[in-house]
Design a protein around this motif. Structure first.
Motif, PDB file in Angstrom:
ATOM      1  N   GLU A 295     -13.243 -26.582   0.726  1.00 36.13           N
ATOM      2  CA  GLU A 295     -14.264 -25.583   1.038  1.00 36.13           C
ATOM      3  C   GLU A 295     -14.895 -24.979  -0.215  1.00 36.13           C
ATOM      4  N   TRP A 296     -14.312 -25.274  -1.373  1.00 37.76           N
ATOM      5  CA  TRP A 296     -14.815 -24.701  -2.625  1.00 37.76           C
ATOM      6  C   TRP A 296     -15.670 -25.687  -3.410  1.00 37.76           C
ATOM      7  N   ARG A 297     -15.780 -26.899  -2.955  1.00 37.03           N
ATOM      8  CA  ARG A 297     -16.479 -27.913  -3.756  1.00 37.03           C
ATOM      9  C   ARG A 297     -17.951 -27.584  -3.950  1.00 37.03           C
ATOM     10  N   LEU A 298     -18.653 -27.287  -2.870  1.00 38.46           N
ATOM     11  CA  LEU A 298     -20.069 -26.956  -2.996  1.00 38.46           C
ATOM     12  C   LEU A 298     -20.282 -25.681  -3.801  1.00 38.46           C
ATOM     13  N   PRO A 299     -19.562 -24.579  -3.519  1.00 38.37           N
ATOM     14  CA  PRO A 299     -19.732 -23.382  -4.355  1.00 38.37           C
ATOM     15  C   PRO A 299     -19.413 -23.625  -5.825  1.00 38.37           C
ATOM     16  N   LEU A 300     -18.386 -24.412  -6.111  1.00 36.46           N
ATOM     17  CA  LEU A 300     -18.049 -24.696  -7.509  1.00 36.46           C
ATOM     18  C   LEU A 300     -19.143 -25.524  -8.179  1.00 36.46           C
ATOM     19  N   ARG A 301     -19.708 -26.476  -7.453  1.00 33.31           N
ATOM     20  CA  ARG A 301     -20.802 -27.264  -8.027  1.00 33.31           C
ATOM     21  C   ARG A 301     -22.003 -26.368  -8.331  1.00 33.31           C
ATOM     22  N   VAL A 302     -22.299 -25.455  -7.410  1.00 36.74           N
ATOM     23  CA  VAL A 302     -23.409 -24.522  -7.636  1.00 36.74           C
ATOM     24  C   VAL A 302     -23.122 -23.642  -8.850  1.00 36.74           C
ATOM     25  N   ALA A 303     -21.904 -23.119  -8.941  1.00 30.92           N
ATOM     26  CA  ALA A 303     -21.542 -22.242 -10.061  1.00 30.92           C
ATOM     27  C   ALA A 303     -21.606 -22.989 -11.391  1.00 30.92           C
ATOM     28  N   ILE A 304     -21.071 -24.206 -11.428  1.00 29.30           N
ATOM     29  CA  ILE A 304     -21.082 -24.993 -12.672  1.00 29.30           C
ATOM     30  C   ILE A 304     -22.511 -25.363 -13.044  1.00 29.30           C
ATOM     31  N   GLY A 305     -23.318 -25.748 -12.046  1.00 24.64           N
ATOM     32  CA  GLY A 305     -24.705 -26.109 -12.334  1.00 24.64           C
ATOM     33  C   GLY A 305     -25.505 -24.934 -12.875  1.00 24.64           C
TER      34      GLY A 305
ATOM     35  N   LEU B 121     -27.350 -16.038  -2.838  1.00 25.93           N
ATOM     36  CA  LEU B 121     -27.176 -17.261  -2.058  1.00 25.93           C
ATOM     37  C   LEU B 121     -26.222 -17.060  -0.886  1.00 25.93           C
ATOM     38  N   CYS B 122     -25.416 -15.996  -0.920  1.00 27.91           N
ATOM     39  CA  CYS B 122     -24.539 -15.685   0.216  1.00 27.91           C
ATOM     40  C   CYS B 122     -25.345 -15.194   1.412  1.00 27.91           C
TER      41      CYS B 122
ATOM     42  N   LEU C 275     -18.798 -18.596  -2.093  1.00 25.73           N
ATOM     43  CA  LEU C 275     -19.886 -18.214  -2.997  1.00 25.73           C
ATOM     44  C   LEU C 275     -19.745 -16.761  -3.434  1.00 25.73           C
ATOM     45  N   GLY C 276     -19.397 -15.886  -2.489  1.00 29.93           N
ATOM     46  CA  GLY C 276     -19.250 -14.475  -2.812  1.00 29.93           C
ATOM     47  C   GLY C 276     -18.089 -14.206  -3.751  1.00 29.93           C
ATOM     48  N   LEU C 277     -16.965 -14.897  -3.543  1.00 31.89           N
ATOM     49  CA  LEU C 277     -15.807 -14.681  -4.417  1.00 31.89           C
ATOM     50  C   LEU C 277     -16.089 -15.181  -5.836  1.00 31.89           C
ATOM     51  N   LEU C 278     -16.784 -16.307  -5.958  1.00 32.72           N
ATOM     52  CA  LEU C 278     -17.161 -16.785  -7.291  1.00 32.72           C
ATOM     53  C   LEU C 278     -18.147 -15.825  -7.947  1.00 32.72           C
ATOM     54  N   ALA C 279     -19.074 -15.279  -7.156  1.00 30.35           N
ATOM     55  CA  ALA C 279     -20.012 -14.295  -7.701  1.00 30.35           C
ATOM     56  C   ALA C 279     -19.270 -13.067  -8.206  1.00 30.35           C
ATOM     57  N   LEU C 280     -18.249 -12.622  -7.467  1.00 27.60           N
ATOM     58  CA  LEU C 280     -17.439 -11.489  -7.913  1.00 27.60           C
ATOM     59  C   LEU C 280     -16.717 -11.814  -9.217  1.00 27.60           C
ATOM     60  N   GLY C 281     -16.249 -13.050  -9.357  1.00 27.75           N
ATOM     61  CA  GLY C 281     -15.593 -13.454 -10.598  1.00 27.75           C
ATOM     62  C   GLY C 281     -16.527 -13.375 -11.795  1.00 27.75           C
ATOM     63  N   PHE C 282     -17.756 -13.848 -11.644  1.00 34.41           N
ATOM     64  CA  PHE C 282     -18.723 -13.762 -12.741  1.00 34.41           C
ATOM     65  C   PHE C 282     -19.104 -12.310 -13.030  1.00 34.41           C
ATOM     66  N   ALA C 283     -19.198 -11.481 -11.978  1.00 32.43           N
ATOM     67  CA  ALA C 283     -19.490 -10.062 -12.203  1.00 32.43           C
ATOM     68  C   ALA C 283     -18.354  -9.381 -12.970  1.00 32.43           C
TER      69      ALA C 283
END
Length: 472
Positions: A203-213, A261-262, A297-305
């Protein structure tokens, strides 16, 4: 005087365990980590446990209260056998075919990688022992999870098999252990269950690809605008700023875009429902996949914040900043002048920081409520209010925080190095679009129509109002 019954003479039906679990032990083949952990959970739940081992007298420490004997004797003492052994060791089971005939065999094995064998382990076991009732179960649980009991992350037990009675016996045992049972059908589903533990964050593959890109693009973008531009146009080497300054520019940019994006797919879905005039038509597959990964997507966004906050906190102790402050102070002393306090700059700076603090606080609230242990304690209305209403409020504060950071710099030609806009301007596009579209959906006329559609109303014929009806 009662007559003692030897294990070899015991003959029980596959449902004997389900009928009287307190009288009949459960058998486990395998004394590894998983076998010991599963045996411990069974003992804690009131079952009697018997281990089958090649070396009954030297198989290592086992849970207190469990018995250990040979494979043949252990198989005869029960009607349900749990196989905690690897597929490559299944061959010895052929010699136990008479003892295992009519028994329920629970296969918990997994492979090291997908498509390692032409058939699933459970199907191979069924072909090896056609007289037994093979059930695939417990393979998605870890030894650690069994030791610590059912938790939010591993409370489900998936099972499949060709015998309904055998599956019922295994399901009753799993339920008594505190797990939720999900029946996936016949043994043909064993391949799917065996592949499930091999998936790495599906379930994290697409969000991780978006974050890395996004991170890669904006990282090289700010390097080009800041480091390379300064070296080419001004002859300055400021490459040292890559470690902190540029990272502190990229992390909030990626965070804000991923947060927007969320909520963008929900806005798109609302307009799609308005256009179609119904909620009963499926969304496109790409929109479905997008909506299913909003939490990640939201959890990754929180990590970057969070990275942005940490980078900002260490700015005062950086050598580059301390050197700049000291240099400025000395130049003021040499020139015998003092810069005047600018109230407008102070207001803008404090407002910018205040919006960032409030936005990050709401960010953390969204992240906490997404945890299963917290969300399970909330009603649907409470969870929806936090994730939707406060979510859009978080997006607004973070976007406003970025606008205050830029202020009127977009009017200065020097801002556009090599005719390119700064990264923070680019990151404002998506959240601004989301906020504007959400405001349009909040208009009374639009909101009224959308509410009716989501309550079941359908626009079957725009020219005939008589066809409009409210479904119940």
């Amino acid at each position: 005087m009662s007559k003692e019954v030897k294990p070899e003479s015991v003959s029980l039906s596959p449902l004997g365990m389900a009928a009287a679990p307190e009288q009949e032990p459960l058998c486990i083949f395998g004394t590894g980590d998983l076998g010991r952990s599963l045996g411990q959970r069974l003992l804690q739940s009131g079952y009697r446990v018997v281990y089958g081992s090649r070396r009954p007298h030297s198989c290592g420490p086992l849970p207190q209260g469990a018995q250990v004997m040979s494979h043949a004797a252990a198989a005869q003492s029960t009607s349900l056998v749990i196989l905690c052994i690897h597929r490559e060791h299944y061959d010895f089971l052929e010699t136990l075919a008479p003892q295992l005939k009519g028994k329920v065999l629970v296969d918990v094995s997994n492979n090291l990688k997908k498509n390692l064998y032409p058939e699933a382990n459970a199907e191979y076991l069924h072909r090896l022992l056609p007289g037994a009732h093979v059930v695939k179960a417990f393979n998605t649980l870890s030894a650690w999870g069994l030791q610590n009991g059912p938790s939010d992350a591993n409370r489900q037990v998936y099972l499949c098999g060709n015998s309904a009675e055998a599956k019922q016996a295994v399901a009753k045992m799993a339920t008594k252990l505190g797990f939720t049972v999900l029946d996936r059908g016949s043994l043909a589903a064993a391949r799917e269950l065996e592949d499930f533990p091999l998936q790495l964050f599906p379930e994290w593959r697409l969000p991780l690809r978006v974050a890395i890109g996004l991170t890669t693009f904006f990282f090289f973008y700010v390097i080009m605008r800041d480091v390379i531009y300064a070296y080419v146009e001004q002859g300055k080497d400021i490459s040292f700023r890559i470690m902190v300054s540029l990272a502190n520019k990229v992390s909030p940019i990626v965070s804000l875009i991923m947060l927007s994006l969320c909520y963008l797919p929900g806005v798109i879905a609302a307009f799609l429902q308005l256009y179609r005039g119904t909620k009963y038509r499926r969304f496109p597959d790409w929109l479905d996949r997008w909506m299913l990964c909003r939490k990640q997507l939201g959890l990754l966004a929180l990590g970057f914040a969070s990275l942005h906050v940490l980078y900002t906190l260490i700015i005062p102790i950086r050598y580059y900043v301390r050197f700049g402050i000291a240099k400025f102070t000395i130049s003021q002393i040499k020139e015998n002048r003092t810069s005047e306090f600018d109230t407008d700059v102070a207001w803008r700076s404090d407002s910018y920081l205040a919006m960032g603090i409030v936005g990050f606080g709401l960010y953390i609230l969204l992240g906490i409520t997404s945890l299963p242990s917290v969300s399970n304690a909330l009603s649907w209305r409470e969870f929806s209010f936090i994730q939707s209403k406060l979510g859009y409020l978080t997006l607004f504060f973070c976007t406003f925080h970025t606008y205050l950071y830029g202020w009127n710099r977009f009017l200065h030609p020097s801002t556009y190095k090599w005719y390119t806009p700064p990264g923070y301007m680019l990151c404002l596009v998506v959240p601004s679009v989301v906020i504007v579209l959400k405001l349009l959906l909040l208009l009374p006329c639009v909101d009224r129509s959308l509410t009716r559609i989501r309550q079941g109303w359908e626009r079957t014929d725009p020219e005939d109002d008589s066809n409009k009806s409210l479904l119940t």
